[in-house]
Design an enzyme around this catalytic site. Sequence first.
Site, PDB file in Angstrom:
ATOM      1  N   HIS A  32       1.033  -1.189  -0.136  1.00  0.00           N
ATOM      2  CA  HIS A  32      -0.476   0.024  -0.213  1.00  0.00           C
ATOM      3  C   HIS A  32       1.105   1.204   0.012  1.00  0.00           C
ATOM      4  CE1 HIS A  32      -3.643   1.871   1.330  1.00  0.00           C
ATOM      5  NE2 HIS A  32      -3.375   3.016   1.172  1.00  0.00           N
ATOM      6  N   HIS A  34       1.548   4.610  -2.236  1.00  0.00           N
ATOM      7  CA  HIS A  34       0.785   5.412  -3.852  1.00  0.00           C
ATOM      8  C   HIS A  34       2.091   5.511  -4.588  1.00  0.00           C
ATOM      9  CE1 HIS A  34      -3.473   5.560  -2.888  1.00  0.00           C
ATOM     10  NE2 HIS A  34      -2.771   5.810  -1.802  1.00  0.00           N
ATOM     11  N   ARG A  87       2.861  16.306 -15.808  1.00  0.00           N
ATOM     12  CA  ARG A  87       2.697  16.693 -16.726  1.00  0.00           C
ATOM     13  C   ARG A  87       2.592  15.908 -17.828  1.00  0.00           C
ATOM     14  NH1 ARG A  87       1.875  22.995 -15.587  1.00  0.00           N
ATOM     15  NH2 ARG A  87       1.300  22.853 -12.853  1.00  0.00           N
ATOM     16  N   ASP A 154      -6.225   2.763  -9.888  1.00  0.00           N
ATOM     17  CA  ASP A 154      -7.516   2.916  -8.676  1.00  0.00           C
ATOM     18  C   ASP A 154      -8.185   4.261  -8.891  1.00  0.00           C
ATOM     19  OD1 ASP A 154      -6.259   4.894  -5.801  1.00  0.00           O
ATOM     20  OD2 ASP A 154      -5.621   5.106  -7.922  1.00  0.00           O
ATOM     21  N   GLY A 188      -9.339   8.245  -2.710  1.00  0.00           N
ATOM     22  CA  GLY A 188      -9.683   8.672  -2.388  1.00  0.00           C
ATOM     23  C   GLY A 188     -10.527   9.165  -1.310  1.00  0.00           C
ATOM     24  N   HIS A 215      -9.498   1.226  -0.735  1.00  0.00           N
ATOM     25  CA  HIS A 215      -9.640   1.493   0.475  1.00  0.00           C
ATOM     26  C   HIS A 215     -11.374   1.537   0.509  1.00  0.00           C
ATOM     27  CE1 HIS A 215      -5.466   3.085  -1.709  1.00  0.00           C
ATOM     28  NE2 HIS A 215      -5.631   3.827  -0.371  1.00  0.00           N
ATOM     29  N   GLU A 218     -11.348   3.719   6.211  1.00  0.00           N
ATOM     30  CA  GLU A 218     -10.156   4.844   6.699  1.00  0.00           C
ATOM     31  C   GLU A 218     -10.742   5.834   7.544  1.00  0.00           C
ATOM     32  OE1 GLU A 218      -6.160   6.845   4.644  1.00  0.00           O
ATOM     33  OE2 GLU A 218      -8.035   6.326   3.690  1.00  0.00           O
ATOM     34  N   ASP A 296       2.320   4.354   2.789  1.00  0.00           N
ATOM     35  CA  ASP A 296       0.912   4.578   1.991  1.00  0.00           C
ATOM     36  C   ASP A 296       1.320   6.019   1.900  1.00  0.00           C
ATOM     37  OD1 ASP A 296      -1.726   5.287   1.223  1.00  0.00           O
ATOM     38  OD2 ASP A 296      -1.922   6.309   3.382  1.00  0.00           O
TER      39      ASP A 296
END
Length: 358
Positions: A32, A34, A87, A154, A188, A215, A218, A296
């Site tokens: 887990h 990101h 970007r 995700d 999110g 998720h 949380e 995380d």
Amino acid sequence: MTEHFDARGTRDAQTGRDLHSFIAGLPKAELHVHHVGSASPRIVSELAARHPDSSVPTDPEALADYFTFTDFAHFIKVYLSVVDLIRTPEDVRLLTYEVARELARQQVRYAELTITPFSSTRRGIDERAFMDAIEDARKSAEAEFGTVLRWCFDIPGEAGLESAEETVRLATDDRLRPEGLVSFGLGGPEIGVPRPQFKPYFDRAIAAGLRSVPHAGETTGPETVWDALTDLRAERIGHGTSSAQDPKLLAHLAEHRIPLEVCPTSNIATRAVRTLDEHPVKEFVRAGVVVTINSDDPPMFGTDLNNEYAIAARLLDLDERGLAGLAKNSVEASFLDAAGKARIAAEIDTYTAAWLAP
């Protein structure tokens, strides 16, 4: 301020050895973590300098204040400002490669990196170029560092069902789907973003061979975890913090060996849990739930995976063998093939035996 626990100077009662040093060398898997949330202050500063119209500070020291969160909603706002720095395909490749470098520094042999392709494609990055960038970085990192990366695509819950449709399309289109993709997630905010509405998208992802890792629980109650299990057919739960409030849920997770991806410092930083001593990880272990330890969004929370293991050592009163068992939990709960799991588990055993040898 985020709470931290540093294992340096902490001695195991039986061996008298420094647990910090043991953790630093322990082979690990991370389940887990990101993609954008793993951008180091150096990389965030470099990206902010590339894109000076951003509100993100270019000074690495100023980022420490920028990454101090008042609550989960504030965290999401800051997180999205960093997302806006990604970007170009080169931004994507740079970030991915540098995340792998940092994982390798911590002896992470295998990681499932959560990526949100919708956030990049909606900002104009070509779909094919995005996939090529993450795959090129993955292959380069494995060749240079030995760390195996896999992807979880995700859905950004705050972006609604449009993002769900786009994410599942990118994840299931054989012309675009990257070789390293193994799972499908949902991140999110949870408040106001009910899990059942995402069922059709998870059904399509699962039908295409992807594993379900949303998720849940949380920042909302245990009912969100139940929804993830029943509607999204979750095989692991991201966070699952509120599961401790429901004994039946804990029993279900334990009986069915559904792991929780526990991220202690993250939960404090976003105010999901008030203090480390109040973290429910102890209750999860007492209930027999499979616990994995994760970081995380580590730089944003001023932590890394080694620090999370140090926290677990204190909260769960673990010695070297206990920490090795925790590391093996993550290996076993991963979506790595059987041979890969056996290889890393054996490496953990060999390392631990050598460490404890008289």
